[in-house]
Design an enzyme around this catalytic site. Structure first.
Site, PDB file in Angstrom:
ATOM      1  N   GLY A  75      49.138   8.444  34.642  1.00 54.45           N
ATOM      2  CA  GLY A  75      48.757   7.069  34.989  1.00 54.45           C
ATOM      3  C   GLY A  75      47.452   6.665  34.336  1.00 54.45           C
ATOM      4  O   GLY A  75      47.291   6.812  33.124  1.00 54.45           O
ATOM      5  N   GLU A  76      46.500   6.185  35.122  1.00 57.00           N
ATOM      6  CA  GLU A  76      45.221   5.718  34.568  1.00 57.00           C
ATOM      7  C   GLU A  76      44.445   6.832  33.868  1.00 57.00           C
ATOM      8  O   GLU A  76      43.481   6.556  33.148  1.00 57.00           O
ATOM      9  CB  GLU A  76      44.364   5.095  35.669  1.00 57.00           C
ATOM     10  CG  GLU A  76      44.024   6.088  36.768  1.00 57.00           C
ATOM     11  CD  GLU A  76      42.893   5.621  37.690  1.00 57.00           C
ATOM     12  OE1 GLU A  76      41.976   4.933  37.229  1.00 57.00           O
ATOM     13  OE2 GLU A  76      42.944   5.961  38.897  1.00 57.00           O
ATOM     14  N   GLY A  90      45.820   8.931  31.696  1.00 57.73           N
ATOM     15  CA  GLY A  90      46.407   9.234  30.401  1.00 57.73           C
ATOM     16  C   GLY A  90      47.611  10.150  30.470  1.00 57.73           C
ATOM     17  O   GLY A  90      48.279  10.241  31.501  1.00 57.73           O
ATOM     18  N   ASP A 106      57.990   3.588  31.535  1.00 54.15           N
ATOM     19  CA  ASP A 106      59.121   3.335  30.630  1.00 54.15           C
ATOM     20  C   ASP A 106      58.639   2.789  29.288  1.00 54.15           C
ATOM     21  O   ASP A 106      59.195   3.134  28.238  1.00 54.15           O
ATOM     22  CB  ASP A 106      60.086   2.333  31.281  1.00 54.15           C
ATOM     23  CG  ASP A 106      60.725   2.907  32.537  1.00 54.15           C
ATOM     24  OD1 ASP A 106      61.147   4.071  32.499  1.00 54.15           O
ATOM     25  OD2 ASP A 106      60.788   2.193  33.548  1.00 54.15           O
TER      26      ASP A 106
END
Lengths: 308, 308
Positions: A207-208, A210, A238
């Site tokens: 996620g945030e 990487g 996706d």
């Protein structure tokens, strides 16, 4: 230039975030993957199913982005898969409010004849047996098969999931799912265990924070671009996968060095996806904007230390 | 080659992790910072206080690593600062079991005469007034002052903390603390608000997710090296800061490009620190090992995308 088969949902989503909420808008894994892959000037086909309620304008939108939609079955008497969810304030977690499978419940994917020899197959998150049935239809062994999946299938269809994992070259999975699948907290150890299940390449999405690309003893870390605000995370994973698979299809090079670039392209495209609701940002994304953001990624990560 | 003043605790720690527990061992911010900075062939001095119970062999250990200990006051009738803590299974959080300030309660740092013109000052986590008193003693304005702090001072001494923040060039702070200090969830927005408080450079430490360096509109992201296991996170943040400050003191270059390298050195050294209990790994770390790990960091982060 290669061919890319994209299998996944084409759907309606209704999304609530701290910034607002949407009515039913265009969503689905194959939609996000396709819009991301459309940046690579390749032959791409989406394999999916929708109901009679699915507007022609959405199919046209995909076609306009050079995605072959002949593999999207329209079941006129059925309804399109619908998901709605609400994100929490930190944007890192969400509650699913509604899941209506509708036509997806009986989805039997059919790969278009022209794409049965595609070099790259991107299996979006679906029941593992549905994913397997796509590989069974390929007349030529793809150079690269990428699998996306989620914790739901680990809970409900683990054996089928392990069977499809055996058959793919790359798996993309988030950190919590990698831990669940292997029972290991360390992502390094988890990646090694997933290697042993089959895939030569393991991409762990954080996620945030990487994404990590593992291949035997090699690791590559692509950060996520630090953003002032994440407006809507829907489809980011996706979009990452679509950028990754699209870049591989374009370059026709499955070396680790080239996969690093694929991860960077995936991260770059995903950084746009979260800037607006749903697919809005991806529908209006120029090559020039992508190019500028790739430069930002270089500045974000590249350094010059002289090592003897 | 520059001079570096290091201010911080020199302490006893007792640590419990899922891998085991220690008796009272050598710890303290100035200890970790000093051991990291010792890799840069600079003149470094530690300014701290210990009690009569502090073994000479620990002072010798610092001296052997070329750290000037003349600024470490020994209060013979007092006891050395003692901290003990227990890490949770995920290693990302811990409970403090004991904090005995002892001689630290009345610590009045005295910068050695030879170091009052040092180019770089590293203010380890201490009461903000103690940190300020060090800057007051400098006869020449340092080229760079780096401040480390923690949430405790935000809760108990916010005004004093804001006063010292105004006076420094670089602040190192973890993600949760940056959010607490600014009331902003987005680290990009938080960094901008901290810029406005004074520091031109803001380093946000994200533990296993690496570190971000902000300077106006520039951002640099150094990942943490993915490790099979983190044995003991104690001192990792201080080791990072010591590597950062030591590299700046050595290179005498405070440009953003050079600070990127400083962040990479900090991350590299911190990746060793967590491999064993306390300072054990840092006491026996060769330049060759550091060099090899810098190469690993390059492989971990560097990619080659041709951009027109």
């Amino acid at each position: 230039m290669g061919k890319l088969v994209i299998v996944g949902t084409v759907a309606f989503d209704a999304i609530e975030t701290p910034f607002g909420k949407t009515d039913k808008i265009l969503g689905g894994a194959a939609t996000y993957i396709g819009l991301a892959a459309s940046h690579f000037n390749i032959d791409a086909a989406a394999v999916s199913v929708v109901g009679g309620d699915f507007p022609q304008k959405y199919l046209d939108l995909l076609s306009d982005n050079k995605i072959d939609v002949s593999g999207i079955e329209v079941v006129n008497e059925g309804k399109t898969f619908f998901w709605s969810g609400r994100y929490h304030n930190d944007m890192n977690s969400r509650d699913t409010l509604t899941t209506e499978l509708n036509t997806l419940a009986d989805f039997k994917p059919v790969v278009p004849e022209d794409y049965k020899d595609a070099e790259v197959v991107m299996l979006g998150n679906l029941h593992p047996l549905v994913q397997s049935s796509v590989l069974d239809q390929m007349t030529k062994k793809p150079k690269m098969v990428v699998l996306d999946t989620m914790n739901f299938w680990m809970d409900c269809a683990l054996e089928d999931l392990l069977n499809i994992i055996k058959r793919v070259n790359v798996i993309t999975i988030n950190d919590e799912e990698a831990r669940q699948l292997t029972g290991e907290y360390s992502l390094v150890v988890a990646a090694r265990k997933i290697h042993e299940m089959g895939p030569q390449y393991v991409v762990i999405k954080k996620g945030e924070h990487g994404a990590l690309l593992f291949h035997n003893d090699h690791v590559f870390y692509a950060p996520a671009l630090p953003l002032e605000e994440v407006f809507d995370p829907t489809g980011a994973g996706d979009t990452f996968a679509g950028g990754f698979a699209g870049y591989i299809a374009k370059t026709d090079d499955v070396s680790f060095e080239n996969m690093k670039n694929a991860v960077i392209y995936g991260s770059t495209l995903a950084s746009f996806c979260v800037e607006k609701f749903g697919t809005e940002r991806m529908q209006n994304l120029s090559h020039d904007e992508v190019h500028k953001r790739l430069l930002q990624f270089k500045q974000l990560t590249q350094f010059e230390i002289e090592l003897g």
